[in-house]
Design a protein around this motif. Structure first.
Motif, PDB file in Angstrom:
ATOM      1  N   UNK A  23       1.109  -1.017  -0.263  1.00  0.00           N
ATOM      2  CA  UNK A  23      -0.569  -0.261   0.615  1.00  0.00           C
ATOM      3  C   UNK A  23       0.879   1.261   0.221  1.00  0.00           C
ATOM      4  N   UNK A  24       2.003   0.735   0.562  1.00  0.00           N
ATOM      5  CA  UNK A  24       2.827   2.806   0.982  1.00  0.00           C
ATOM      6  C   UNK A  24       4.222   2.561  -0.447  1.00  0.00           C
ATOM      7  N   UNK A  25       4.223   1.709  -1.458  1.00  0.00           N
ATOM      8  CA  UNK A  25       4.621   1.553  -2.378  1.00  0.00           C
ATOM      9  C   UNK A  25       3.915   2.807  -4.321  1.00  0.00           C
ATOM     10  N   UNK A  26       4.670   3.286  -3.867  1.00  0.00           N
ATOM     11  CA  UNK A  26       4.644   4.151  -5.041  1.00  0.00           C
ATOM     12  C   UNK A  26       4.347   3.730  -6.273  1.00  0.00           C
ATOM     13  N   UNK A  27       5.257   2.854  -7.100  1.00  0.00           N
ATOM     14  CA  UNK A  27       5.498   1.724  -7.859  1.00  0.00           C
ATOM     15  C   UNK A  27       4.808   0.215  -7.538  1.00  0.00           C
ATOM     16  N   UNK A  28       3.796   0.495  -7.894  1.00  0.00           N
ATOM     17  CA  UNK A  28       3.320  -0.688  -6.425  1.00  0.00           C
ATOM     18  C   UNK A  28       3.220  -2.340  -7.108  1.00  0.00           C
ATOM     19  N   UNK A  29       3.873  -3.617  -6.554  1.00  0.00           N
ATOM     20  CA  UNK A  29       4.033  -4.698  -7.031  1.00  0.00           C
ATOM     21  C   UNK A  29       2.686  -5.327  -6.545  1.00  0.00           C
ATOM     22  N   UNK A  30       1.983  -6.312  -7.371  1.00  0.00           N
ATOM     23  CA  UNK A  30       0.756  -7.457  -6.918  1.00  0.00           C
ATOM     24  C   UNK A  30       1.071  -8.048  -5.922  1.00  0.00           C
ATOM     25  N   UNK A  31       1.903  -8.366  -5.443  1.00  0.00           N
ATOM     26  CA  UNK A  31       1.921  -9.960  -4.347  1.00  0.00           C
ATOM     27  C   UNK A  31       3.504  -9.022  -3.755  1.00  0.00           C
ATOM     28  N   UNK A  32       3.215  -9.793  -2.508  1.00  0.00           N
ATOM     29  CA  UNK A  32       4.302  -9.472  -1.951  1.00  0.00           C
ATOM     30  C   UNK A  32       3.917 -10.789  -0.348  1.00  0.00           C
ATOM     31  N   UNK A  33       4.896 -11.528  -0.605  1.00  0.00           N
ATOM     32  CA  UNK A  33       4.838 -12.961   0.551  1.00  0.00           C
ATOM     33  C   UNK A  33       5.593 -11.958   2.096  1.00  0.00           C
ATOM     34  N   UNK A  34       4.454 -12.349   3.793  1.00  0.00           N
ATOM     35  CA  UNK A  34       5.630 -12.537   4.569  1.00  0.00           C
ATOM     36  C   UNK A  34       4.899 -13.847   5.224  1.00  0.00           C
ATOM     37  N   UNK A  35       6.380 -14.392   5.824  1.00  0.00           N
ATOM     38  CA  UNK A  35       6.248 -15.769   6.380  1.00  0.00           C
ATOM     39  C   UNK A  35       6.606 -15.516   8.152  1.00  0.00           C
ATOM     40  N   UNK A  36       6.268 -16.897   8.119  1.00  0.00           N
ATOM     41  CA  UNK A  36       6.395 -17.094   9.689  1.00  0.00           C
ATOM     42  C   UNK A  36       8.228 -17.654   9.728  1.00  0.00           C
ATOM     43  N   UNK A  37       8.113 -16.975  11.705  1.00  0.00           N
ATOM     44  CA  UNK A  37       9.329 -16.834  11.245  1.00  0.00           C
ATOM     45  C   UNK A  37      10.223 -17.880  11.938  1.00  0.00           C
ATOM     46  N   UNK A  38      11.361 -17.893  12.211  1.00  0.00           N
ATOM     47  CA  UNK A  38      11.519 -19.076  12.908  1.00  0.00           C
ATOM     48  C   UNK A  38      10.727 -20.073  13.723  1.00  0.00           C
ATOM     49  N   UNK A  39      10.753 -21.517  14.390  1.00  0.00           N
ATOM     50  CA  UNK A  39       9.844 -21.609  15.531  1.00  0.00           C
ATOM     51  C   UNK A  39      10.481 -22.780  15.876  1.00  0.00           C
ATOM     52  N   UNK A  40       9.942 -23.148  17.089  1.00  0.00           N
ATOM     53  CA  UNK A  40      11.142 -24.755  17.535  1.00  0.00           C
ATOM     54  C   UNK A  40      10.356 -25.621  16.800  1.00  0.00           C
ATOM     55  N   UNK A  41       9.072 -25.852  16.200  1.00  0.00           N
ATOM     56  CA  UNK A  41       9.085 -26.600  15.061  1.00  0.00           C
ATOM     57  C   UNK A  41      10.029 -27.102  13.959  1.00  0.00           C
TER      58      UNK A  41
END
Length: 258
Positions: A120-138
């Motif tokens: 939303x904050x990008x002026x030249x906006x991409x269609x897709x972006x991933x944010x993934x879970x960080x390191x877990x104990x599993x």
């Protein structure tokens, strides 16, 4: 037992301009119904149409949300008001069919929201972006989640550059070829020669764009402990069959550019 899911939160660019808000909101309600039809008998999916210009989707399988998002971009009807998707995937304890998506609070939803807010904050906006879970104990892909996130987003950025370079007719041909999977069928639908269609496929780098999509889906499927490839194959089969059956509705005559 955990369940593998993927999520997208979708917004629309420039949705508050040109007095088009009500029309876009009606279109999103149609999309909500389309997604329900596409995922019937394949991926268990919950869909929410929020705040006029937002869709939220939770679907079974790591690749399902991205698959749905990519198909939405290919049939999207408003080039001046493009959608953009914050995505995430991972494991949840809940049964998807029992989730109330309107009230469900989960770190994966937060990550999809953060990815959406980044776009939303990008002026030249991409269609897709991933944010993934960080390191877990599993055990699992979260051990390398930051690396996967960087690689996937880099691939998406490169693919976006290729898509941005397409002309309108090249983008249309790319979409129809993606759905129909045969140059001659695209030729027949648009009333163009196969040579013309072949030219637009080559000049528009259609094969590179679609291969990037298939590669990302393959990677996402491979990260899960459950074998979700048959699920995604069935999902794509359902989507294509639905769109082909109603092709003039998804690609009306005014999109058959001269």
């Amino acid at each position: 037992m955990t369940n593998e899911v993927s999520i997208f939160i979708m917004d629309i660019s420039n949705s508050s301009t040109e007095n088009i808000g009500n029309e876009l909101s009606g279109y999103l309600e149609q999309l909500k119904n389309h997604i329900a039809e596409w995922t019937q008998d394949s991926a268990v999916t919950k869909i929410s149409h929020r705040a006029g210009d937002e869709l939220a989707v939770v679907s079974s399988g790591y690749a399902s949300a991205y698959t749905l998002a990519f198909y939405i971009t290919r049939i999207w009807r408003y080039p001046g008001h493009k959608p953009y998707f914050g995505l995430s995937f991972g494991d949840i304890q809940e049964d998807i069919s029992e989730i109330n998506i309107e009230t469900w609070i989960h770190p994966l939803m937060k990550q999809a929201r953060e990815a959406n807010n980044y776009l939303k904050k990008q002026s030249n906006r991409l269609l897709f972006r991933f944010e993934l879970p960080r390191l877990s104990d599993e055990q699992g892909f979260t051990v390398f989640s930051q690396q996967f996130e960087a690689l996937i987003n880099t691939s998406l950025t490169l693919k976006q550059e290729q898509m941005n370079e397409q002309t309108e007719i090249q983008s249309l041909v790319c979409s129809l070829y993606f759905i129909l999977n045969q140059q001659n069928k695209v030729s027949q639908y648009l009333g163009r020669t196969t040579a013309t269609i072949s030219y637009h496929i080559k000049q528009g780098k259609t094969q590179l764009i679609l291969n990037a999509f298939y590669s990302i889906v393959k990677v996402l499927d491979s990260l899960g402990l459950q074998n979700s490839k048959p699920l995604n194959d069935k999902l794509q089969e359902n989507i294509r069959e639905n769109i082909r059956t109603h092709l003039p509705d998804y690609f009306p005559e005014e999109r058959s550019l001269s």
